[in-house]
Design an enzyme around this catalytic site. Structure first.
Site, mmCIF file in Angstrom:
data_model
loop_
_atom_site.group_PDB
_atom_site.id
_atom_site.type_symbol
_atom_site.label_atom_id
_atom_site.label_comp_id
_atom_site.label_asym_id
_atom_site.label_seq_id
_atom_site.Cartn_x
_atom_site.Cartn_y
_atom_site.Cartn_z
ATOM 1 C CD GLU A 110 -11.668 146.798 46.176
ATOM 2 O OE1 GLU A 110 -12.873 146.848 46.267
ATOM 3 O OE2 GLU A 110 -11.247 147.131 45.472
ATOM 4 C CB SER A 486 -3.588 84.401 18.313
ATOM 5 O OG SER A 486 -3.604 83.798 17.112
#
Length: 833
Positions: A110, A486
């Site tokens: 780069e 219940s």
């Protein structure tokens, strides 16, 4: 003589006139005009640069404190990383942590003069300008690494000369503000390298499944070619281009003296060595739990950077949860096996999904659905072709298998014929290996949810919201509102205990009808069995889950008092209407709410806030939630210091009288010993709990557990429908909890439920509720004499002898040998408790 001819007055003006004449002569020269126009244009250019470029440049100061978006990492209860929330996979490293050869590979690819220039490569810019003047396509640049940092962090991706000019100006500023090492650190941490990897550490895992320090020179060189365009050098589509470009980078490294000839030759000879691209990895630990954590984090901290520095997908948070992976695995397995067991024998449930296949591109079509399975050896596959007596099944990894007709002979649910006959190309189905082929599997249509909570703190230890979170994202543990049946009864009876009843209060198990007024007529309640048993104790009514006794207790207590307690314990979001049917579980709630309510009972009635998140730290380790979080003193000590074990402080308000809460826990221990949850008795440890079965039945429940953990679950269809007459809480839900508990309780200390101060333990006859003298409770579950918990002055007492019946006073005889007394027992157990 006139003034004009006076030499004294004319002398000062003569030089000035001569200068003016000279300037007028110079001003008429061509070169002066050229310089003047040049100066004017330069001035205008400087104004334009300031107005259009410099004035609009962002501040470089932000780079000094720049923090890249980082994923949020989730840890389990013991600190083990188990998941991450990320849209950009990134691992932030310091410059010193990057291998020197990797840095040199990126410089060679780069910006080989990075350590020499001051942000701008002038020869490169001149070359780029000449190339751009010769073509009309997309302009190319000669960006240095510093310029790339400026563009990626401070500018946009706009393609224009204006942006390039801003980039160059910013590069100068960045070089003045940061060191070269700091610039490289920013670059290597934020550069996009494909496969959703940002930064080289994340790319190392994405392409090679390794840490950076484990990469070879050739692999480092491959990563260095990716900034130019990751899609151009993918191993799948650009293998040859990738090899050529990688070798070019290696050549540049050799030319610049970064490596020697032997290193170069060895690296060039190596293959790419990349790993196959992975589909987004699904962490198998706690899918529903992890999604609940994410949902809560989004609600508190936001999603993206715009929501603040502590967002879920950019903040780099560390989240400590209460998830126990061991318990989560047991809960997940138990619920899944229970669902499959109930659903088996009902035929094939059909394809999971169906997609259209374009030619031989079936793999991409399957991947796009993101459907997967992590149950046992089951796999999600797509029907690629179907010919005669077999079908070809494709999988996400690109492999295929054969599904013969004989392995798909189960009937098609809801229609005639076999499952094999119903298969179509493009169907996504569940299969499992069998012999040399695969066999069809059926995803259960019935579903459910399960939660496990620590009753001392309210921390949720495990959560399963269905069969598989990738197939069914809806979390039935926290989002499904169902009738609890219940399982609501212990809370109803707790309200009765608050209003003066006792566990030994006699309640009639007999027909009970109420006039509803107007045109509604009379409503008569009934037991599940349809029979009546006459008067019995409250304890017996709870153990046997008698509806008529519950209705009578609720009516005596007052439904407003009952619904107020239901709301106070968090079972309902708001106050239920004061109708008797709500005492039998007609209202809607969630598994998580019911489990928390039972945990409050075990916690002596003190409030609990169920939580899945212990605390959240920012990327620097500071705790940001809860705001008043305090570390547990001595909890992280290396060795025991001989003092009492440290415990986090838990501050909560009292929602229910502590003695009432313990009475109900003590009663529901009988549900396990001889009631509707008797299947759990073989676990052989102190346990409380209650089963539930609502009308239909459409849902079956169990909630209960030990002093260390309370769990609960329900089973039912998402669109409620009858489960069948044989489905009950005790026969379907409780066995699922037992399958979980058999593994979860292994090695766990057997602790009794502790009673609060003031509770009186009295020997009573289990059937009549009357006090017993001369007999003692045994370990036999159905013993006639039991210990019962009473509040002070509420226990049944021996009737006093009337004065006229009193015998003549005689001289006391010598005391016989001491017989067992209640006080002896209480003293052995530490007094009244």
């Amino acid at each position: 003589m006139s003034a004009a001819s006076d030499p004294v007055t004319a002398r000062p003006d003569a030089p000035r006139e001569r200068r003016r004449d000279r300037f007028r002569r110079i001003r008429r020269r061509w070169w002066f005009r050229l310089l003047a126009w040049a100066a004017l244009l330069a001035g205008l250019a400087m104004v334009a640069v300031w107005f259009f470029l410099i004035r609009t440049l962002p501040s470089v100061d932000a780079l000094r404190s720049y923090e890249p978006p980082l994923p949020t990492n989730v840890r389990s209860i013991d600190g083990t990383p188990i998941h991450s929330y990320a849209r950009e996979r990134r691992v932030e490293l310091s410059y010193a942590e990057y291998p020197p050869l990797l840095v040199k590979a990126f410089l060679a690819a780069e910006d080989r003069t990075f350590f020499e220039h001051h942000g701008v490569d002038y020869p490169g810019i001149a070359s780029a300008i000449l190339i751009n003047l010769r073509n009309d396509g997309r302009p190319i640049g000669a960006s240095t690494i510093t310029q790339q940092v400026a563009k990626n962090l401070l500018l946009t991706n706009e393609v224009s000369y204006v942006r390039k000019a801003k980039e160059a100006l910013l590069a100068y500023r960045i070089e003045d503000a940061l060191t070269k090492q700091q610039i490289l650190e920013l670059y290597l941490n934020q550069i996009a390298l494909g496969r959703n990897a940002f930064g080289v550490e994340a790319a190392s895992h994405a392409y090679f499944d390794k840490d950076l320090d484990q990469l070879s020179l050739a692999q480092m060189a491959y990563l260095a070619i990716l900034p130019k365009g990751p899609s151009n050098y993918t191993p799948e589509r650009g293998h040859d281009r990738a090899i050529a470009r990688r070798n070019w980078v290696l050549g540049e490294m050799l030319r610049n003296g970064f490596i020697n000839q032997a290193q170069h030759d060895g690296a060039v000879a190596q293959p790419l060595g990349t790993s196959p691209r992975q589909t987004p990895r699904f962490e198998r630990v706690g899918g529903y739990f992890i999604e609940e954590v994410r949902r809560q984090l989004l609600g508190r901290l936001g999603e993206n950077e715009k929501d603040g520095p502590h967002s879920v997908y950019a903040g780099g948070l560390w989240v400590r949860t209460s998830l126990d992976p061991r318990l989560q695995g047991f809960a997940q397995e138990a619920l899944r096996r229970g669902l499959i067991r109930y659903d088996s024998g009902r035929g094939w449930s059909g394809a999971i999904n169906h997609v259209e296949i374009d030619g031989d591109r079936w793999r991409q079509a399957l991947l796009n659905t993101n459907i997967g399975l992590d149950y046992s050896d089951w796999r999600a596959g797509i029907v690629v072709s179907r010919d005669g007596g077999q079908a070809e099944i494709g999988f996400a990894d690109g492999s295929t298998a054969t599904l013969p007709r004989s392995a798909a002979q189960m009937p098609k649910r809801g229609g005639g014929g076999t499952a094999f006959a119903a298969l179509k190309v493009g169907d996504i189905i569940a299969v499992a290996p069998e012999g040399g082929h695969v066999a069809l599997r059926s995803i259960p249509k019935v579903s459910g949810g399960m939660v496990v909570e620590e009753p001392r703190t309210g921390r949720i230890l495990a959560m399963q919201g269905g069969f598989d979170s990738r197939l069914q994202a809806f979390n039935r543990a926290t989002q499904a509102k169902r009738q609890p049946g219940s399982t609501i009864k212990p809370i109803v009876y707790s309200a009765a205990l608050e209003k003066g009843m006792t566990p030994a209060t006699i309640i009639a198990d007999a027909p009970y009808c109420v006039d509803q007024g107007g045109r509604l007529g009379t409503k008569c309640f009934r037991n599940f069995s349809g029979s009546y048993a006459g008067p019995h104790t409250m304890r017996w009514g709870i153990e046997q889950s008698r509806n008529l006794m519950t209705i009578r207790a609720a009516a005596t207590t007052g439904m407003k008092n009952v619904t107020a307690l239901i709301e106070r314990l968090g079972v309902s979001e708001g106050r239920y209407p004061p109708y008797l049917s709500y005492a039998l579980g007609a209202g809607e709630t969630t598994v998580a709410r019911m489990v928390n309510a039972y945990s409050i009972l075990v916690n002596h009635g003190r409030a609990l806030t169920p939580s899945v998140i212990d605390f959240v730290q920012d990327r620097h380790g500071k705790v940001i939630w809860p705001q008043d979080w305090r570390a547990c003193d001595r909890c992280n000590a290396r060795d025991w210091d001989g003092k009492a074990m440290p415990r986090p402080q838990v501050r909560s308000r009292q929602l229910l009288d502590a003695m009432t809460a313990y009475q109900m826990v003590h009663i529901t221990e009988g549900v396990v010993q001889r009631g509707t949850a008797v299947t759990l008795r073989s676990l052989d440890r102190p346990m409380m709990g209650k089963t539930g079965t609502n009308n239909g039945p459409t849902d079956v429940w169990f909630v209960g557990g030990t002093p260390q953990m309370i769990g609960g679950l329900y089973i039912g269809y998402d669109t409620p429908r009858n489960l069948g007459g044989s489905a009950q809480g005790g026969t379907l839900a409780a066995p699922i909890f037992k399958a979980f508990a058999e593994k979860a309780f292994e090695g766990m200390e057997k602790l009794p439920f502790t009673a609060p101060a003031g509770v009186r333990m009295v020997r009573i006859d289990r059937g009549s509720g009357k006090p017993v003298y001369g007999a003692w409770p045994t370990t036999e579950p159905k013993a006639s004499v039991i210990w019962e918990a009473f509040k002070p002055e509420s226990e049944p007492r021996r009737r006093a002898r009337r004065s006229q019946d009193a015998a003549p006073v005689q001289k006391a005889a010598p005391a016989p040998a001491a017989a067992p007394r209640d006080s002896d027992f209480l003293q052995r157990e530490g007094g009244i408790y």
